[in-house]
Scaffold this active site. Sequence first.
Site, PDB file in Angstrom:
ATOM      1  N   PRO A 117       0.842  -1.205   0.000  1.00  0.00           N
ATOM      2  CA  PRO A 117       0.000   0.000   0.000  1.00  0.00           C
ATOM      3  C   PRO A 117       0.872   1.247   0.000  1.00  0.00           C
ATOM      4  O   PRO A 117       1.500   1.582   0.997  1.00  0.00           O
ATOM      5  CB  PRO A 117      -0.804  -0.138   1.303  1.00  0.00           C
ATOM      6  CG  PRO A 117       0.041  -1.010   2.185  1.00  0.00           C
ATOM      7  CD  PRO A 117       0.814  -1.914   1.293  1.00  0.00           C
TER       8      PRO A 117
ATOM      9  N   ASP B  28       6.190   2.316   1.503  1.00  0.00           N
ATOM     10  CA  ASP B  28       5.358   1.150   1.784  1.00  0.00           C
ATOM     11  C   ASP B  28       4.733   1.358   3.166  1.00  0.00           C
ATOM     12  O   ASP B  28       5.427   1.319   4.184  1.00  0.00           O
ATOM     13  CB  ASP B  28       6.220  -0.114   1.761  1.00  0.00           C
ATOM     14  CG  ASP B  28       5.408  -1.392   1.943  1.00  0.00           C
ATOM     15  OD1 ASP B  28       4.258  -1.309   2.405  1.00  0.00           O
ATOM     16  OD2 ASP B  28       5.930  -2.476   1.630  1.00  0.00           O
ATOM     17  N   HIS B  29       3.405   1.557   3.183  1.00  0.00           N
ATOM     18  CA  HIS B  29       2.727   1.903   4.433  1.00  0.00           C
ATOM     19  C   HIS B  29       2.702   0.739   5.425  1.00  0.00           C
ATOM     20  O   HIS B  29       2.408   0.930   6.606  1.00  0.00           O
ATOM     21  CB  HIS B  29       1.293   2.351   4.135  1.00  0.00           C
ATOM     22  CG  HIS B  29       0.789   3.404   5.085  1.00  0.00           C
ATOM     23  ND1 HIS B  29       1.152   3.442   6.411  1.00  0.00           N
ATOM     24  CD2 HIS B  29      -0.039   4.462   4.900  1.00  0.00           C
ATOM     25  CE1 HIS B  29       0.562   4.456   7.004  1.00  0.00           C
ATOM     26  NE2 HIS B  29      -0.162   5.102   6.109  1.00  0.00           N
ATOM     27  N   ARG B  30       3.008  -0.476   4.964  1.00  0.00           N
ATOM     28  CA  ARG B  30       3.071  -1.607   5.897  1.00  0.00           C
ATOM     29  C   ARG B  30       4.223  -1.449   6.881  1.00  0.00           C
ATOM     30  O   ARG B  30       4.184  -1.986   7.994  1.00  0.00           O
ATOM     31  CB  ARG B  30       3.223  -2.925   5.128  1.00  0.00           C
ATOM     32  CG  ARG B  30       2.069  -3.273   4.214  1.00  0.00           C
ATOM     33  CD  ARG B  30       2.386  -4.498   3.383  1.00  0.00           C
ATOM     34  NE  ARG B  30       3.595  -4.304   2.579  1.00  0.00           N
ATOM     35  CZ  ARG B  30       4.177  -5.259   1.870  1.00  0.00           C
ATOM     36  NH1 ARG B  30       3.675  -6.494   1.884  1.00  0.00           N
ATOM     37  NH2 ARG B  30       5.251  -5.010   1.152  1.00  0.00           N
TER      38      ARG B  30
END
Length: 409
Positions: A206, A381-383
């Site tokens: 994401p 990368d929002h993770r």
Amino acid sequence: MLSKILMPSGGQTTDEMLIQKWNKHVGDTVKRGDILFEIETDKAILTVESFAEGVLLEVRFPEGVMVKVGEVVALIGNPGDLDQEKKENQKQKQEEKVDRKEKRDAVVNKELVAETDTPARFNGSKKILASPLAKSLAKIEKIDLEKVARFVSGNLIKKADISRYLREQTKAPVETEIESDHYFIDNSQIRKTIAKRMRESLNTAPHYVISVDVDMTAAIALRNKLNKNGLSKQGLKVSFNDLLMKVVAKAVESAPLVNASFSENKLKVFRNVNIGLAVATETGIIVPVVHNVNKKSIAEITADSSRSIARVKNNQLTESELQGGTITISNLGMFGIDRFTAIINQPESCILAVGGISKKPVVVNDAVVIRDIMNITASFDHRIIDGAVGAPFLQKVRELLEDPELLLY
């Protein structure tokens, strides 16, 4: 002694590669270390050196053919060695031929036993003869045997008749090719992989994007000073990408999660900052990696990146020069692009999209002045990287570029 040249490995995600060019031809003398051929992997065009010496006796795959890793692509040795190899191959082929015949005969005999005349009655009156295998396939495919009976000429419907009937029913009409307003270009292996990787990246990670404008006045002055007073004597020319690599490696010290990759159970945080620089080629984007940027001076970074870019343009990269990246920089400033966003190069977690430097009015000490401004847009990368980590990291990058003396601390 005959030496077999195998298709080398192209990396963990590549199981076949394209032979782009043969640099040696049958009959040529080959020395150890000579470049035999060039291959196109999913990342770049690489050269393959010979580990053997002798005469190139046979080339098994021409240019433009995809070959699986581990396949024999050429033979090197003495002419007499080839005759022995051919004898062994002929013997092996004969053994395989006998083995296939025995298996085929066994299948045919089994089929003859099953394909016995078995009557089937439909509509209460008309008798249609069909083998058990044919009736079974007709039932699976939901086919009326009366229609098949009108299609075949024999009295007994067999399994092969059902298959032929199915093929005829599913044939699509042939379209006549006419002059059109478009044309086609074959996708290279690199282009296919770029498409696959970019789709996978968006589906997997994401993304979120943040952007800053950087006053490059001090960075420009530093670059000019380095090129004029020092590095030019070493045959080096510092680019803005080289400065940015040094800055990014320094900024990672305060945001180590930017230099990490994601897995379901653990985050893999890298101690060394290995920066990939996206380089445009005729076949697609290639990303050579400068390793251990956090441990190198600007001169060492410049030397490594210059060498990598030259090797990309000359199709001389090795696989090790393309692996191990932890952060990527993509710069489109030379194309007149002010700002853009880039897709993360998996399994990395950050990519910096760098625009061109242009003069813009800005407010300094309550006065409007003209400064050289460059935009940097980061995709995260929002993770792994929340906004509370990504934003300070990008702010640190800007701070170091606007005041590069901070790199000394």
